[in-house]
Motif scaffolding. Structure first.
Motif, PDB file in Angstrom:
ATOM      1  N   ARG A   9       0.859  -1.187   0.000  1.00  0.00           N
ATOM      2  CA  ARG A   9       0.000   0.000   0.000  1.00  0.00           C
ATOM      3  C   ARG A   9       0.892   1.231   0.000  1.00  0.00           C
ATOM      4  O   ARG A   9       1.805   1.337   0.803  1.00  0.00           O
ATOM      5  CB  ARG A   9      -0.908   0.000   1.224  1.00  0.00           C
ATOM      6  N   PRO A  10       0.635   2.197  -0.924  1.00  0.00           N
ATOM      7  CA  PRO A  10       1.643   3.222  -1.158  1.00  0.00           C
ATOM      8  C   PRO A  10       1.416   4.581  -0.537  1.00  0.00           C
ATOM      9  O   PRO A  10       0.519   5.307  -0.916  1.00  0.00           O
ATOM     10  CB  PRO A  10       1.617   3.359  -2.680  1.00  0.00           C
ATOM     11  N   GLU A  34      -4.050   1.405  -3.345  1.00  0.00           N
ATOM     12  CA  GLU A  34      -4.163   2.707  -2.681  1.00  0.00           C
ATOM     13  C   GLU A  34      -5.625   3.155  -2.690  1.00  0.00           C
ATOM     14  O   GLU A  34      -6.271   3.168  -3.737  1.00  0.00           O
ATOM     15  CB  GLU A  34      -3.286   3.729  -3.401  1.00  0.00           C
ATOM     16  N   ARG A  35      -6.140   3.539  -1.526  1.00  0.00           N
ATOM     17  CA  ARG A  35      -7.547   3.922  -1.465  1.00  0.00           C
ATOM     18  C   ARG A  35      -7.816   5.310  -2.038  1.00  0.00           C
ATOM     19  O   ARG A  35      -8.941   5.622  -2.407  1.00  0.00           O
ATOM     20  CB  ARG A  35      -8.049   3.851  -0.031  1.00  0.00           C
ATOM     21  N   HIS A  36      -6.793   6.166  -2.099  1.00  0.00           N
ATOM     22  CA  HIS A  36      -6.971   7.496  -2.658  1.00  0.00           C
ATOM     23  C   HIS A  36      -6.770   7.484  -4.175  1.00  0.00           C
ATOM     24  O   HIS A  36      -6.338   6.486  -4.750  1.00  0.00           O
ATOM     25  CB  HIS A  36      -5.997   8.473  -2.005  1.00  0.00           C
ATOM     26  N   ALA A  39      -1.120   8.435  -4.923  1.00  0.00           N
ATOM     27  CA  ALA A  39      -0.324   7.988  -3.779  1.00  0.00           C
ATOM     28  C   ALA A  39       0.089   9.166  -2.905  1.00  0.00           C
ATOM     29  O   ALA A  39       0.146  10.317  -3.343  1.00  0.00           O
ATOM     30  CB  ALA A  39       0.920   7.249  -4.270  1.00  0.00           C
ATOM     31  N   GLU A 171       6.499   6.430  -8.887  1.00  0.00           N
ATOM     32  CA  GLU A 171       5.346   5.890  -9.608  1.00  0.00           C
ATOM     33  C   GLU A 171       5.712   5.541 -11.049  1.00  0.00           C
ATOM     34  O   GLU A 171       5.352   4.478 -11.560  1.00  0.00           O
ATOM     35  CB  GLU A 171       4.202   6.901  -9.600  1.00  0.00           C
ATOM     36  N   TYR A 184      -5.375   2.431  -7.928  1.00  0.00           N
ATOM     37  CA  TYR A 184      -5.818   3.556  -7.123  1.00  0.00           C
ATOM     38  C   TYR A 184      -7.324   3.521  -6.884  1.00  0.00           C
ATOM     39  O   TYR A 184      -8.062   2.752  -7.507  1.00  0.00           O
ATOM     40  CB  TYR A 184      -5.422   4.870  -7.794  1.00  0.00           C
ATOM     41  N   SER A 237       0.890   0.991   5.267  1.00  0.00           N
ATOM     42  CA  SER A 237      -0.297   1.842   5.153  1.00  0.00           C
ATOM     43  C   SER A 237      -0.324   2.984   6.154  1.00  0.00           C
ATOM     44  O   SER A 237      -1.373   3.578   6.391  1.00  0.00           O
ATOM     45  CB  SER A 237      -1.564   0.992   5.274  1.00  0.00           C
TER      46      SER A 237
END
Length: 436
Positions: A9-10, A34-36, A39, A171, A184, A237
């Protein structure tokens, strides 16, 4: 279910680890989840953007060793990839009662040895050169400093970096690699251990014959989920690191996390006309020289020469949990604390005028806010970075050390500086024990 060799997780540390895996193991599949929408939207993009030199921590701690190694790796990477940066140097300034602290810092810097993986050609120099400065020397460097400043420690290898450009470059490295993929706007909603089936040679199994971790994810606003089986899971994370780890641990082994809010203020006013270096006050120490909660409200420069102060420290806690709030929503309470306001300016101004008396409160404006993940509560003393390994095997197979989940906990300052060294440690030392 998708099978991958490694998943991470970045923030900047997750990006650095994934980039290093892609370089060392180009034929392996590496997914960053990545949840957003991009990153580094949490701790990685809300800090001072300082390239630290590892001055403050116990000599053999991970914070010191990884900061020293990471500093040199970061400067090298920036030069090779045209990342904006500048080795500005830093002054740590103190009053008469803080002389012994600065003298001890200086003595420690001279005793430090080069960390693992350092090229031999570099080892002809001091790993952390510093110099104690007299009042006259201080005034020559920074004439705006207070007359009460009695001594300063000069750290020439400290600098600043464009953290956003650095993360964008990492990235690109991952995207351009053969096996790396960035995912993402995707939330990890569940992690479960997976053990290879116990089958005899005469009874072939249709199940996957590896140990690892089933990672369930949801992308965007959809209700449909996906799952992947990771041979190696890297939990980098940040503010959610203990949430992910605790989800696989029994409740009596859960690891607490504490949140320190740090406010930054931009400055446009008198009292800093000649400032050209980073300026840090001595940290207020507790029971020993390493028992400080922050490095103090310091002055930093950005790459355009603009001045800001911060961060300060404000401990925050989640509110009482309503019955209809999920564990993830409760853990994310800090997202509502990211809006900068003027409530901290008076206190910050008082701290700053202790070493820069000409700075005015009217020239300070709220800039941005960051949250630091802490593994110890207020007054809890020194806490090092934690790199922990857990395995999916249970029961009679519990001794099998396959399919590791590597969790990086409490990665606060100097995490940005240390990121490439953390990646080097995780990939070249920790993962080398397993067949990735």
């Amino acid at each position: 279910m998708t099978t991958v060799d490694s998943s991470t997780r970045p923030g900047v540390v997750g990006l650095a680890i994934a980039q290093h895996i892609c370089q060392r193991h180009p034929n392996k599949s590496t997914y960053l989840v990545e949840r957003h929408q991009r990153a580094g939207q949490e701790t990685s993009s809300r800090n001072s953007e300082v390239v630290h030199s590892g001055l403050y921590y116990p000599p053999e701690s991970l914070k010191t060793r990884l900061c020293l190694r990471g500093r040199d790796l970061l400067y090298q990477y920036c030069k090779e990839n045209d990342i904006p940066h500048q080795m500005t140097g830093k002054l740590i300034v103190g009053k008469s009662y803080q002389r012994s602290y600065l003298e001890n810092l200086h003595a420690k810097s001279l005793r430090l040895t080069w960390p693992k993986h350092t090229p031999l050609i570099s080892q002809n120099e001091k790993v952390l050169p510093t110099k104690l400065l007299s009042r006259d020397e201080i005034k020559d460097l920074e004439p705006d400093l207070s007359e009460d400043i009695d001594m300063a420690l000069w750290s020439p290898k400290t600098g600043i970096v464009d953290s956003h450009a650095f993360m964008e470059s990492l990235e690109k490295d991952i995207i351009d690699s053969e096996g790396g993929e960035l995912v993402y706007s995707t939330r990890v909603v569940r992690v479960d251990p997976y053990q290879r089936p116990n089958t005899s040679e005469r009874t072939p199994s249709t199940e996957i014959a590896i140990d690892g971790w089933v990672v369930q994810v949801i992308t965007g606003d959809t209700d449909e989920g996906d799952a992947m089986l990771a041979k190696v899971l890297i939990n980098a994370s940040g503010l959610s690191s203990t949430l992910v780890l605790n989800s696989i641990l029994p409740s009596h082994r859960h690891i607490p996390i504490f949140f320190a809010r740090g406010s930054y203020a931009s400055y446009n006013g008198p009292g800093i006309s000649y400032v050209k270096h980073l300026i840090y006050p001595c940290p207020e120490t507790g029971a020993n020289a390493h028992a400080f909660q922050s490095l103090g409200t310091h002055l930093t420069l950005d790459l355009n020469g603009k001045i800001r102060f911060g961060p300060d420290i404000e401990w925050i806690s989640p509110p009482s949990k309503p019955k209809d709030v999920s564990a993830e929503e409760e853990a994310d309470f800090w997202t509502k604390k990211l809006i900068p306001d003027g409530s901290r300016l008076q206190q910050m101004h008082e701290m700053v005028t202790g070493y820069l008396p000409g700075v005015t409160l009217g020239g300070m404006q709220p800039d941005y806010v960051g949250i630091r993940p802490k593994l110890v509560p207020p007054q809890g003393g020194f806490q090092d970075f934690v790199i922990r390994t857990d395995y999916p095997t249970r029961g009679p197979n519990e001794g099998n050390k396959h399919g590791p989940m590597i969790s990086l906990l409490g990665i606060e300052s100097p995490g940005l500086t240390s990121s490439l060294a953390i990646a080097e440690l995780v990939v070249d030392s920790v993962l080398e024990r397993y067949q990735l």
